[in-house]
Design an enzyme around this catalytic site. Sequence first.
Site, PDB file in Angstrom:
ATOM      1  N   ARG A   5     -46.556   9.974 -21.586  1.00  0.00           N
ATOM      2  CA  ARG A   5     -45.447  10.105 -22.548  1.00  0.00           C
ATOM      3  C   ARG A   5     -45.423   8.933 -23.531  1.00  0.00           C
ATOM      4  O   ARG A   5     -45.489   7.768 -23.119  1.00  0.00           O
ATOM      5  CB  ARG A   5     -44.150  10.143 -21.728  1.00  0.00           C
ATOM      6  CG  ARG A   5     -42.881  10.387 -22.460  1.00  0.00           C
ATOM      7  CD  ARG A   5     -41.807  10.715 -21.437  1.00  0.00           C
ATOM      8  NE  ARG A   5     -42.102  11.998 -20.817  1.00  0.00           N
ATOM      9  CZ  ARG A   5     -41.716  13.179 -21.313  1.00  0.00           C
ATOM     10  NH1 ARG A   5     -40.991  13.229 -22.408  1.00  0.00           N
ATOM     11  NH2 ARG A   5     -42.035  14.309 -20.713  1.00  0.00           N
ATOM     12  N   LYS A  19     -47.341  16.374 -25.251  1.00  0.00           N
ATOM     13  CA  LYS A  19     -47.080  17.819 -25.386  1.00  0.00           C
ATOM     14  C   LYS A  19     -48.429  18.545 -25.277  1.00  0.00           C
ATOM     15  O   LYS A  19     -49.043  18.504 -24.213  1.00  0.00           O
ATOM     16  CB  LYS A  19     -46.352  18.081 -26.700  1.00  0.00           C
ATOM     17  CG  LYS A  19     -44.978  17.385 -26.763  1.00  0.00           C
ATOM     18  CD  LYS A  19     -44.196  17.723 -28.004  1.00  0.00           C
ATOM     19  CE  LYS A  19     -42.808  17.160 -27.979  1.00  0.00           C
ATOM     20  NZ  LYS A  19     -42.667  15.829 -28.589  1.00  0.00           N
ATOM     21  N   TYR A  40     -46.562  -8.365 -20.010  1.00  0.00           N
ATOM     22  CA  TYR A  40     -45.979  -8.492 -21.359  1.00  0.00           C
ATOM     23  C   TYR A  40     -47.094  -8.812 -22.344  1.00  0.00           C
ATOM     24  O   TYR A  40     -48.051  -9.506 -21.998  1.00  0.00           O
ATOM     25  CB  TYR A  40     -44.954  -9.630 -21.403  1.00  0.00           C
ATOM     26  CG  TYR A  40     -43.531  -9.119 -21.493  1.00  0.00           C
ATOM     27  CD1 TYR A  40     -43.180  -8.248 -22.519  1.00  0.00           C
ATOM     28  CD2 TYR A  40     -42.560  -9.486 -20.572  1.00  0.00           C
ATOM     29  CE1 TYR A  40     -41.888  -7.756 -22.612  1.00  0.00           C
ATOM     30  CE2 TYR A  40     -41.269  -8.998 -20.659  1.00  0.00           C
ATOM     31  CZ  TYR A  40     -40.930  -8.127 -21.680  1.00  0.00           C
ATOM     32  OH  TYR A  40     -39.670  -7.639 -21.778  1.00  0.00           O
TER      33      TYR A  40
END
Length: 413
Positions: free
Chosen positions: A232, A226, A52
């Site tokens: 991602r 992409k 975290y």
Amino acid sequence: MYSNIKINDKSIEKAINKELKRQQEQIELIASENYVSKDVLIATGSVLTNKYGEGYPNKRYYGGCENVDVVEMLAIERLKKLFNVKFANVQGYSGSTVNAAAIAALVPKGSKILGMGLSSGGHLTHGYKINFSGYFYDAYSYDVDKNGLLDYDEILSLAKKIKPSLIICGASAYSRIIDFRKFRKIADVVGAKLMADIAHIAGLVAVGLHPSPIKYCDVITSTTHKTLRGARGGIIMTNNEEIAKKIDHWVFPGYQGGPLFHQIAGKAVAFYEALKPSFKKYQEQVLKNAKIFCDEFKKLNVDIISGTTENHLFMINVKKTFNLTGKQATEILHSINITVNKNTIPNETESPQVTSGIRLGTPAMTTRGFKEKEFVKLANIIYIVLSNHQNRTLLKKMKLEVIKLTKKFPIKG
Ligand code: DSN
């Protein structure tokens, strides 16, 4: 790393291994997908997922952030270098959350925003009514003309009428060069801020094969998976320090919580790869492949939206050419191991679940080594199959051809 996994949870193991097999055996033409490198995959699957660290490097709300700080700072520095920008935020979970944060950083809630219509090739987050952007903002859209092209004079007239506070340019399904300079002029005439979403063309922009919006836009957003071929996620860039501060605020605590450090590491590795000369060669091949793929369809009298492609993708009007809906065409191609997505087209008459078009892109198969020869062959396979979809024997034969091609070009990773 593109090999079967072994874990105690056999159900998930099976699904992941089946997905690997699917990816290996299918020809991937979804314009927004790609295959990451082995290094990106390793970084993404690393122990960083355990950590975290709300906040930003050296300003965290948690202890033990010395290593993730290094990762995030490297990602930021590399991204700034890649796009030649002064400020970058790499924490975005996705393209949608970075667009939400960027819009909030630029204009107050309820403001008038003007983005490209969905059936013209725009994105949900550019003001679509059922998305946050159409719900929390007073959203309007511009469309392409009857030839499938952006008409900048028309957009100017519309902008003068609407007087938006923000204009969004960039698309998910537009096969032509976007003129960011013209968008800036329009924004200046009406006193609007300008945001570019370059999620699709980011890889091309990074290597100078599509004009960069950096000089003209207040904020640039993108995804990283992409044409950019990374883990991602989302990114936001700007040259304006005040806006940069607002972006950081709207990413965290505005829209997000703890950064996904494993994803940020995967992005950092991808930026490292994108800064190498080989990445430019890859993007050049993506463009060459898209052009010849599209030209071959044109030779076969297939109806191409906007007539051609100048980037990594193009859309086919399958209704006009084959008397099929996008949904039917997608299913037929899927049955012979070719993956595409149905896509709405300008002046769409079908619902987004059905559509009249399909979208084809070359980034993924170019990563696997496809060159012009393979894309010419693929155009002919697609044409034959969509023209003769009731001929089961032919479909079986074509499926074997496709599997042969995938075996010749495995995902190396
Ligand atoms: N879903 C992406 C695409 O396929 O273009 C856009 O977010």
